[in-house]
Each structure stands twice: as structure tokens, then as C-alpha cells.
Design a protein around this motif. Structure first.
Motif, short mmCIF file in Angstrom:
data_model
loop_
_atom_site.label_atom_id
_atom_site.label_comp_id
_atom_site.label_asym_id
_atom_site.label_seq_id
_atom_site.Cartn_x
_atom_site.Cartn_y
_atom_site.Cartn_z
N ASP A 1 0.84 -1.06 0.09
CA ASP A 1 -0.07 -0.02 -0.01
C ASP A 1 0.70 1.25 -0.08
OD1 ASP A 1 -2.21 1.52 -0.11
OD2 ASP A 1 -2.64 1.25 2.17
N ASP A 2 0.61 2.26 -0.46
CA ASP A 2 1.10 3.60 -0.37
C ASP A 2 -0.15 4.93 -0.64
OD1 ASP A 2 1.69 5.20 -3.32
OD2 ASP A 2 1.12 3.15 -3.55
N SER A 3 0.21 5.81 0.38
CA SER A 3 -0.79 6.90 0.24
C SER A 3 -0.13 7.98 0.85
CB SER A 3 -1.89 6.38 0.91
OG SER A 3 -3.11 7.48 0.80
N SER A 4 -0.72 9.43 0.50
CA SER A 4 -0.25 10.46 1.21
C SER A 4 -1.71 10.91 2.02
CB SER A 4 -0.24 11.50 0.31
OG SER A 4 -1.21 11.81 -0.76
N GLU A 5 -2.78 10.12 1.85
CA GLU A 5 -3.89 10.22 2.73
C GLU A 5 -4.24 9.18 3.81
OE1 GLU A 5 -5.77 12.92 2.20
OE2 GLU A 5 -4.57 13.57 0.42
N VAL A 6 -4.56 8.02 3.57
CA VAL A 6 -4.73 6.78 4.71
C VAL A 6 -4.03 5.47 3.97
CG1 VAL A 6 -6.23 5.52 5.66
CG2 VAL A 6 -6.95 7.88 5.39
N ILE A 7 -3.34 5.02 5.06
CA ILE A 7 -2.60 3.68 4.76
C ILE A 7 -3.46 2.66 5.59
CG2 ILE A 7 -0.60 2.04 5.53
CD1 ILE A 7 -0.01 3.67 3.18
N GLU A 8 -3.88 1.55 4.99
CA GLU A 8 -4.49 0.65 5.59
C GLU A 8 -3.99 -0.84 5.29
OE1 GLU A 8 -9.14 0.31 5.64
OE2 GLU A 8 -9.19 2.02 4.25
N LEU A 9 -3.63 -1.43 6.27
CA LEU A 9 -2.97 -2.71 6.49
C LEU A 9 -3.52 -3.82 7.31
CD1 LEU A 9 0.25 -1.15 6.61
CD2 LEU A 9 -0.43 -2.10 4.70
N SER A 10 -3.33 -5.09 7.08
CA SER A 10 -3.83 -5.96 8.03
C SER A 10 -2.56 -6.69 8.73
CB SER A 10 -4.48 -7.48 7.20
OG SER A 10 -3.67 -7.60 6.37
N GLU A 11 -1.25 -6.28 8.18
CA GLU A 11 -0.14 -6.84 8.75
C GLU A 11 1.00 -5.66 9.13
OE1 GLU A 11 1.03 -11.23 7.14
OE2 GLU A 11 0.56 -9.54 5.44
N PRO A 12 1.76 -5.75 10.15
CA PRO A 12 2.00 -6.64 11.10
C PRO A 12 0.79 -6.50 12.16
CG PRO A 12 3.41 -4.77 11.43
CD PRO A 12 2.58 -4.54 10.23
N PHE A 13 -0.14 -5.74 12.06
CA PHE A 13 -1.26 -5.74 12.84
C PHE A 13 -2.44 -4.99 11.90
CE2 PHE A 13 0.98 -2.16 14.57
CZ PHE A 13 -0.13 -1.14 14.87
N ALA A 14 -3.56 -5.03 12.46
CA ALA A 14 -4.57 -4.18 11.77
C ALA A 14 -4.28 -2.73 11.69
CB ALA A 14 -6.02 -4.36 12.34
N ILE A 15 -4.15 -2.12 10.69
CA ILE A 15 -3.67 -0.51 10.77
C ILE A 15 -4.55 0.18 9.63
CG2 ILE A 15 -1.83 0.89 10.01
CD1 ILE A 15 0.28 -1.17 10.94
N LYS A 16 -5.18 1.43 10.46
CA LYS A 16 -5.73 2.28 9.74
C LYS A 16 -5.25 3.75 9.94
CE LYS A 16 -9.97 4.11 7.70
NZ LYS A 16 -11.47 4.14 7.39
N LEU A 17 -4.07 4.12 9.31
CA LEU A 17 -3.17 5.35 9.52
C LEU A 17 -3.43 6.38 8.77
CD1 LEU A 17 -0.79 6.74 10.87
CD2 LEU A 17 0.63 5.41 9.49
N PRO A 18 -4.34 7.54 9.27
CA PRO A 18 -4.35 8.74 8.39
C PRO A 18 -3.06 9.44 8.47
CG PRO A 18 -6.10 8.42 10.04
CD PRO A 18 -4.94 7.66 10.57
N ILE A 19 -2.54 9.59 7.06
CA ILE A 19 -1.23 10.39 7.17
C ILE A 19 -1.20 11.61 7.66
CG2 ILE A 19 0.65 11.09 5.46
CD1 ILE A 19 0.16 8.22 5.72
N ALA A 20 -2.26 12.36 7.91
CA ALA A 20 -2.19 13.80 8.58
C ALA A 20 -1.84 13.49 9.75
CB ALA A 20 -3.77 14.07 8.49
N GLU A 21 -2.05 12.57 10.62
CA GLU A 21 -1.86 12.32 11.88
C GLU A 21 -0.16 12.23 12.06
OE1 GLU A 21 -3.95 9.60 14.11
OE2 GLU A 21 -5.90 10.16 13.15
#
Length: 200
Positions: free
Chosen positions: A177-197
Motif C-alpha cells: 500500500d502507499d498513500s499520502s492520505e490513509v494507509i490500511e494494512l492487515s499486517e503486522p497488525f490491523a492498521i488504519k493510519l491517516p497520514i495527517a496524523e
């Protein structure tokens, strides 16, 4: 009139030039560096002084470490600027990393098996190393996940160690995944990272 030796602070620590030429440094030497030694990485037996980070770089690293610390599951821990021994004569110091919980708190040099994720924040002086050299080294050491963060604008690239074999027979990272907005991943754990943060 006799004068005593000059204070050590007048002579900044530097690697031994002979040992640098001989590519003679090993991981054990990193554990015996004097307190005044700067931040270093060890590459094929040569000590490299790491550049001073910018405010933007440090802002991203701090915000990401805080974000991860508040969300990682109990079996993981987030840390900043801790070295990983990649080989007997090589180490790297990711800007942020995730490691397995339960390691002694006095450890300053981790094994690749201790590390789940290595994160590098790209600066003008580290582009080539962070984009090409370090991912190859981390993959060769079988660190499962690698994130590269570009600045201006902040953009996160998330990779996982894949089954694809490189020209030298080593496994390589695959972009998940790649983004300047939000990264969503299932590994290494469930991640929903808003890049603004993590944007300073």
C-alpha cells in the motif's frame, strides 16, 4: 609550566582511520563506543556517521512512534533510533521500528529476528540509501516489513517481505500500500493510519 591533557570534548570522536581503511569494525565495536560518539551505522566494516535530522524528519518520526505505541498489540513495541545488527560487520539504525515485546530495556543493538518493522524517513541526503540500499539489506536480514516515508508531501510506502527472489537469490519486498492520505494494512497488525496524523 606543565599543562594537563586537553579536555576530550575539544576532540570530537571519530572512527579510527586505519580501521576504516581496513574495513575492520564489527558489531561488538558499536557496543564499546564512547558516550561522546555520534549516531553511527556500520556498513561492511566501515563506520558511517549518520546525518543530523531536520525538524520535519524528527516530527514525522516522533508522531509515528507515538501513533504506533498507542495502537500496537501487546506482543509488539515501538522504538526510535535503535540499531539492528544485520551482519557481523553491518548495522542500520531505522528512524522507527517495531520489535517483539519482552526484550531487555538496556539493549541498544537488536537482532533482525527481534524486529518486525523497520521505518526510514527519506531526507535529501539519504534518498539513495533509504530507497535502495536499506530495503535490500533489511530484506536480506528477513525483517518482515519495511516502510519508507517521503517528505514534502508526506507519503508512506508500506512493503512486506515477499516470495519473489532477486537476482542474487534473496527475497525482496513487495509494495502492499502507499498513500499520502490513509494507509490500511492487515499486517503486522490491523492498521488504519491517516497520514495527517504523522504530518508535522
Amino acid at each position: 609550566m606543565s599543562v594537563g591533557p586537553a579536555p576530550t570534548s575539544a576532540f570530537p570522536w571519530r572512527p579510527d582511520p586505519i580501521r576504516q581503511l581496513l574495513t575492520d569494525y564489527r558489531l561488538d565495536d558499536l557496543l564499546t563506543l564512547p558516550p561522546e560518539a555520534p549516531s553511527v551505522e556500520l556498513v561492511d566494516g566501515i563506520i558511517h556517521l549518520t546525518p543530523f535530522p531536520t525538524l520535519g524528519h524528527q516530527g514525522i518520526a516522533s508522531l509515528l512512534a507515538i501513533w504506533l505505541r498507542s495502537r500496537v498489540p501487546a506482543h509488539l513495541r515501538a522504538a526510535q533510533a535503535v540499531s539492528i545488527g544485520l551482519d557481523v560487520d553491518s548495522s542500520r539504525r531505522p528512524d522507527v521500528l517495531l520489535h517483539h515485546a519482552g526484550l531487555p530495556s538496556d539493549r541498544s543493538l537488536l537482532r533482525p529476528a527481534d524486529v518486525v518493522l523497520a521505518v526510514e524517513i527519506v531526507s535529501p541526503g539519504t534518498r539513495r540509501v533509504d530507497r535502495f540500499a536499506k530495503p535490500g539489506e533489511y530484506a536480506a536480514a528477513r525483517i518482515p516489513f519495511y516502510w519508507r516515508i517521503e517528505q514534502d508531501p508526506v507519503h508512506l510506502y508500506a512493503y512486506r517481505l515477499g516470495e519473489r527472489i532477486g537476482p542474487g537469490g534473496e527475497r525482496q519486498y513487495e509494495l502492499v500500500d502507499d498513500s499520502s492520505e490513509v494507509i490500511e494494512l492487515s499486517e503486522p497488525f490491523a492498521i488504519k493510519l491517516p497520514i495527517a496524523e504523522i504530518r508535522p
